[in-house]
Design an enzyme around this catalytic site. Structure first.
Site, short mmCIF file in Angstrom:
data_model
loop_
_atom_site.label_atom_id
_atom_site.label_comp_id
_atom_site.label_asym_id
_atom_site.label_seq_id
_atom_site.Cartn_x
_atom_site.Cartn_y
_atom_site.Cartn_z
N GLY A 127 41.91 85.58 43.59
CA GLY A 127 43.38 85.08 44.18
C GLY A 127 43.06 84.95 45.75
O GLY A 127 44.11 84.61 46.35
N MET B 182 41.17 83.75 38.34
CA MET B 182 40.59 83.65 36.80
C MET B 182 40.49 84.91 36.18
O MET B 182 40.48 85.05 34.94
CB MET B 182 39.53 82.89 36.92
CG MET B 182 39.83 81.41 37.40
SD MET B 182 41.16 80.47 36.18
CE MET B 182 40.14 80.64 34.42
N THR C 218 44.01 78.47 41.86
CA THR C 218 43.45 79.70 41.44
C THR C 218 41.99 79.46 42.02
O THR C 218 41.35 78.47 42.11
CB THR C 218 43.48 79.63 39.81
OG1 THR C 218 42.88 80.91 39.37
CG2 THR C 218 42.55 78.42 39.16
N CYS C 219 41.33 80.81 41.91
CA CYS C 219 40.11 81.07 42.01
C CYS C 219 39.59 82.28 41.37
O CYS C 219 40.29 82.22 40.24
CB CYS C 219 39.73 81.40 43.72
SG CYS C 219 40.51 83.05 44.26
N ARG C 220 38.71 83.05 41.66
CA ARG C 220 38.14 84.34 40.92
C ARG C 220 38.98 85.49 40.93
O ARG C 220 39.62 85.91 39.92
CB ARG C 220 36.83 84.68 41.28
CG ARG C 220 36.24 85.76 40.38
CD ARG C 220 34.93 85.98 40.87
NE ARG C 220 34.39 87.40 40.11
CZ ARG C 220 33.24 88.00 40.74
NH1 ARG C 220 32.68 87.41 41.66
NH2 ARG C 220 32.94 89.09 40.10
#
Length: 109
Positions: A64, A88, A60-62
């Site tokens: 995608g 996220m 995951t990141c902010r």
């Protein structure tokens, strides 16, 4: 890089998923998934020994984008990685639990 990266919406990530968060330190500190492993995107190739053991490994990141690139790279290098679609931001929007490193209410930065 493969064009198709396995992706699941944040709302469908299993509760017992093994999660790798590839955001930067300030993003991680503001709010993250409890139990996730934090390795910023640029450090992943040099820190493979720090990857959590998971099959699959949810990345995951902010939003995608970074996690899709990392998941594609991991899959090309023999790992079973799945991108968390929406990152996220999607996790927060789905009302999934988060923790922060600041002692304040967690949020997605």
């Amino acid at each position: 890089m493969p064009q198709h990266v396995p992706t699941v919406p944040a709302s469908e990530v299993p509760e017992d998923a093994v999660v790798l968060d590839v955001r930067e330190d300030d993003e991680w500190a503001a709010g993250h998934i409890d139990g996730a492993t934090h390795i910023p995107m640029g450090e992943v190739p040099a820190r493979l020994e720090d990857l959590p053991e998971g099959d699959p490994l949810y990345v995951t990141c902010r939003g995608g984008g970074r996690s899709a690139r990392v998941a594609a790279w991991l899959n090309a290098n023999g790992y079973d990685a799945v991108n968390v679609g929406g990152g996220m931001g999607g996790w927060e929007a789905a009302g999934r639990p988060m923790v922060s490193e600041t002692g304040q209410q967690p949020f997605v930065r």
